[in-house]
Design a protein around this motif. Structure first.
Motif, mmCIF file in Angstrom:
data_model
loop_
_atom_site.group_PDB
_atom_site.id
_atom_site.type_symbol
_atom_site.label_atom_id
_atom_site.label_comp_id
_atom_site.label_asym_id
_atom_site.label_seq_id
_atom_site.Cartn_x
_atom_site.Cartn_y
_atom_site.Cartn_z
ATOM 1 N N UNK A 1 15.792 42.075 73.149
ATOM 2 C CA UNK A 1 15.300 41.754 74.486
ATOM 3 C C UNK A 1 16.406 42.042 75.514
ATOM 4 N N UNK A 2 16.020 42.498 76.685
ATOM 5 C CA UNK A 2 16.969 42.775 77.767
ATOM 6 C C UNK A 2 17.061 41.556 78.682
ATOM 7 N N UNK A 3 18.279 41.033 78.839
ATOM 8 C CA UNK A 3 18.472 39.815 79.629
ATOM 9 C C UNK A 3 19.562 40.044 80.662
ATOM 10 N N UNK A 4 19.266 39.668 81.891
ATOM 11 C CA UNK A 4 20.172 39.839 83.020
ATOM 12 C C UNK A 4 20.737 38.466 83.396
ATOM 13 N N UNK A 5 22.055 38.375 83.499
ATOM 14 C CA UNK A 5 22.728 37.101 83.769
ATOM 15 C C UNK A 5 23.521 37.198 85.059
ATOM 16 N N UNK A 6 23.390 36.188 85.912
ATOM 17 C CA UNK A 6 24.244 36.086 87.092
ATOM 18 C C UNK A 6 25.255 34.962 86.878
ATOM 19 N N UNK A 7 26.345 35.034 87.628
ATOM 20 C CA UNK A 7 27.375 33.996 87.516
ATOM 21 C C UNK A 7 28.197 34.106 86.254
ATOM 22 N N UNK A 8 28.410 35.347 85.781
ATOM 23 C CA UNK A 8 29.081 35.541 84.486
ATOM 24 C C UNK A 8 30.545 35.106 84.497
ATOM 25 N N UNK A 9 31.164 35.030 85.664
ATOM 26 C CA UNK A 9 32.564 34.584 85.711
ATOM 27 C C UNK A 9 32.676 33.068 85.706
ATOM 28 N N UNK A 10 31.559 32.364 85.762
ATOM 29 C CA UNK A 10 31.579 30.914 85.775
ATOM 30 C C UNK A 10 31.572 30.314 84.382
ATOM 31 N N UNK A 11 31.752 29.008 84.324
ATOM 32 C CA UNK A 11 31.846 28.238 83.081
ATOM 33 C C UNK A 11 30.599 28.418 82.220
ATOM 34 N N UNK A 12 29.425 28.264 82.816
ATOM 35 C CA UNK A 12 28.170 28.374 82.067
ATOM 36 C C UNK A 12 27.749 29.832 81.898
ATOM 37 N N UNK A 13 27.888 30.633 82.955
ATOM 38 C CA UNK A 13 27.446 32.022 82.902
ATOM 39 C C UNK A 13 28.127 32.827 81.815
#
Length: 316
Positions: A1-13
């Motif tokens: 599956x293709x998944x797009x993530x925002x906030x990757x530099x953060x703790x949760x991202x």
């Protein structure tokens, strides 16, 4: 599956991108700094402005968006109009991405919201539930609440499923802010006046939160639902101090100062919010999350505190 993530530099991202990749998904991430790859083999999409950027091309072909990016709650906000700043990122930015996602056929949008949508605290033994009437009390909570409402409205008008997750305090390896300060005090053996607090507060380990997000990317029953998430075990401030100290290989030096005196001192110092966090209760009921998704926290509080403490000691 293709998944797009925002906030990757953060703790949760960062943690959720790593988990999704290990689960075999193809992960793409939005990032401002184009010269750094934060997780190996994660495709990066540089952007200049969360609110105005056209995400259509980046989201074309994606199945799910996990939206972690946000203007986060800050203790001493210097913005002239904090609510306007929170709305700009947390409402306008979120809706910009979600509308682009709906337009290009993304199936699901997972929004990492906040328990502050429910409110700031609970009476002991009366936890928040996912279906309670929202009662945010600060600009951050208001902005998250407004974003939730507009996302659910968008879902009702399009083919985009929306999943809303409201975490409580998140801790784990690499945690900063107050949790990191607490570990520093405990590791140094500093006496703390927190030995007589009988409140109850829910927390969620990063591993547990990430596991729930991963489940919500694929579970059909998650569509257009609001979920609360915690470790499933609530601790008093005193219990948290003792169990964190044990994880650090220390003994907590806690003085049994009465709660009324802590509250009085906080008011005299103009810091009532600190007393609320230390002495007040904030509990959540995760029964809906368990029942609809068949989910349970995969690691215990003590396991999570152990991982957090080991990371803290290694980084000192």
């Amino acid at each position: 599956m293709n998944i797009f993530v925002t906030g990757i530099t953060g703790f949760v991202g960062r943690a959720i991108a790593s988990r999704l990749q290990s689960d075999g998904h193809r992960v793409t991430a939005a990032i401002r700094e184009t010269n750094k790859s934060y997780i190996e083999d994660v495709a990066l999409v540089p952007f200049d402005n969360l609110v105005t950027y056209d995400w259509s091309s980046a989201l074309n072909g994606q199945d799910v968006v996990v939206h972690c990016a946000a203007r986060v709650h800050v203790m001493n906000d210097l913005a002239q109009d904090p609510l306007m700043e929170f709305r700009r990122i947390n409402v306008d930015g979120t809706l910009n991405i979600a509308r682009c996602a709906a337009r290009v056929g993304v199936k699901r949008f997972i929004f990492i919201s906040s328990i502050k949508v429910n409110g700031e605290g609970t009476q002991l033994g009366h936890p928040f539930s996912a279906d309670d009437t929202a009662a945010p009390q600060d600009p951050y909570g208001v902005s998250k609440c407004e974003a939730e409402q507009q996302l659910l409205a968008l879902a009702s008008e399009t083919n985009l499923d929306v999943v809303i997750i409201r975490p409580v305090l998140v801790y784990g390896p690499g945690v900063k802010a107050n949790f990191q300060s607490m570990m520093a005090w405990l590791s140094k053996g500093i006496p703390l006046p927190l030995g007589a607090i009988s409140n109850k507060r829910s927390m969620v380990a990063l591993d547990n939160l990430v596991d729930l997000i991963a489940v919500c990317t694929v579970h059909p029953a998650a569509a257009n639902q609001v979920f609360l998430v915690s470790d499933g075990e609530d601790l008093s401030t005193t219990q948290l101090m003792k169990r964190t100290a044990k994880a650090l290989g220390k003994t907590a030096r806690l003085l049994p100062v009465p709660v009324w005196l802590l509250n009085l001192a906080a008011r005299l110092l103009g810091k009532p919010a600190i007393a609320q966090r230390l002495c007040g209760s904030l509990q959540v009921d995760i029964e809906k999350t368990r029942a609809l998704l068949g989910w349970k926290p995969p690691i215990s509080v003590d396991e999570a505190l152990g991982k957090t403490a080991r990371n803290f000691l290694e980084r000192r």
